[in-house]
Design a protein around this motif. Structure first.
Motif, short mmCIF file in Angstrom:
data_model
loop_
_atom_site.label_atom_id
_atom_site.label_comp_id
_atom_site.label_asym_id
_atom_site.label_seq_id
_atom_site.Cartn_x
_atom_site.Cartn_y
_atom_site.Cartn_z
N THR A 257 0.82 -1.22 0.00
CA THR A 257 0.00 0.00 0.00
C THR A 257 0.85 1.26 0.00
O THR A 257 0.59 2.21 -0.76
N GLU B 129 1.18 3.97 -3.17
CA GLU B 129 0.89 5.39 -2.99
C GLU B 129 2.05 6.24 -3.48
O GLU B 129 1.85 7.27 -4.15
N ASN C 29 -1.56 -6.44 -4.49
CA ASN C 29 -0.72 -5.27 -4.73
C ASN C 29 -1.15 -4.51 -5.98
O ASN C 29 -1.21 -3.28 -6.01
N GLY D 78 -4.35 -2.80 -5.46
CA GLY D 78 -4.11 -1.63 -4.62
C GLY D 78 -3.59 -0.44 -5.41
O GLY D 78 -4.00 0.70 -5.17
N LYS E 209 -5.52 3.03 -5.81
CA LYS E 209 -4.87 4.26 -5.37
C LYS E 209 -4.85 5.29 -6.49
O LYS E 209 -5.08 6.49 -6.26
#
Length: 332
Positions: free
Chosen positions: A141, A145, A182, A185, A189
């Protein structure tokens, strides 16, 4: 003179199954991609490479069976590119208005402790297109980001198939469920940030098990919301003597140069033994090497249709794969 009907194949080893509209297509980027095809097809040598493959690290966290660096080159020295060396490369590249860099080659770029500093510096210096390939194992995460916030233009994620057994057989050391998480994610994001970047590509090497399931592969990843889905030809060494001597012109000599993590400068990404190395960027300028008599001799040999007389080119797996396609009547 080039032999009759001998054409330069550009991007012939990558095949797209899906592409969403690209909202990043500026006039400058379109000019870059036009030159990417035009320069090798017309044997036009620009003042500086269009693109640099910069190996941020040669370290990798997986042991993929089709990776030559884990088999043929497993005893070679490995390491991260030092910051001062990287800065020197980018400073010269920016001075010559380089279009594009790729921050990966033989290793996993997310292993480099300064990878985001590298991206930030390249952006600051005006590099138009910044990207890397990743296996996404480390892309948790926090990393997802940072990738979105970094402004990197594109990333390519290597992923064989869409189920656990096939994937983990070929990406040895990775966990299917964790990497899927992943990737999802990163997609989420990017959506949360309402960001156009990075453009996310999922790609596979066309291992035999993938050949019959490409449509299902495409559908699986389209549902996830990636921007591009592609496959790469499986690279193989030349098998027959006639393959070794079949005329083929490599486009990379008119497009790009490669710099290993230790500064070794070579004409292309496929000279894995460094046979054609042109010095070290800690001591030589990229622009000088790009235009020197040795590099120009390589171009002239290829342009004349005798690339196979260069040892590194004769044993090149990219060349071998494309020659087989041409001889069998396959498309470019």
């Amino acid at each position: 003179m080039v032999e009759k009907n001998l054409k330069v194949q550009v991007n012939a080893n990558i095949h797209f199954l899906y592409k969403s509209p690209d909202e990043q297509l500026s006039e400058e980027f379109l000019e870059y991609r036009k030159k990417w095809h035009h320069n090798p097809e017309t044997f036009t040598v620009s003042k500086f490479p269009l693109h640099l493959d910069i190996e941020s690290t040669s370290l990798c966290n997986l042991h993929c069976p089709f990776c030559s660096f884990k088999t043929i080159h497993r005893t070679w020295k490995r390491g991260h590119m030092e910051w001062n060396l990287y800065k020197k490369i980018i400073d010269e590249a920016a001075e010559h208005q380089l279009y594009s860099i790729k921050l990966s080659l033989r290793g996993e770029p997310l292993l480099h402790p300064d990878i985001f500093k590298m991206i930030e510096y390249a952006r600051k210096k005006g590099i138009l297109d910044i990207y890397f390939n990743t296996n996404a194992v480390l892309m948790d995460t926090e990393i997802a980001e940072r990738i979105v916030d970094s402004g990197i233009n594109r990333i390519s994620i290597s992923f064989e198939g869409f189920e656990k057994t096939l994937y983990e057989k070929n990406r040895v050391g990775a966990c299917f469920e964790e990497v899927i998480k992943n990737i999802e994610g990163l997609i989420n994001k990017k959506s949360q940030r309402n960001s156009k970047t990075p453009r996310i590509r999922i790609q596979t090497v066309l291992i035999p098990e993938m050949e019959a399931i490409l449509e299902e592969y495409k559908e699986f990843w389209m549902e996830k919301g990636v921007d591009e889905i592609a496959y790469l030809d499986l690279e193989k060494d030349p098998e027959k003597d006639e393959d070794l001597h079949y005329p083929w012109i490599c486009p990379q000599l008119w497009q790009r140069m490669t710099i290993w993590y230790d500064g070794t400068l070579i004409p292309c990404v496929h000279d894995t033994f460094g046979v054609m190395k042109l010095g070290n960027v800690s001591r030589v300028n990229i622009s000088d090497a790009w235009n020197n008599v040795i590099e120009n001799a390589y171009r002239q040999i290829h342009q004349a249709g005798y690339g196979e007389t260069l040892y590194a080119c004769r044993i090149c797996p990219l060349r071998a794969g494309q020659v087989r396609k041409l001889k069998s009547g396959g498309s470019e």
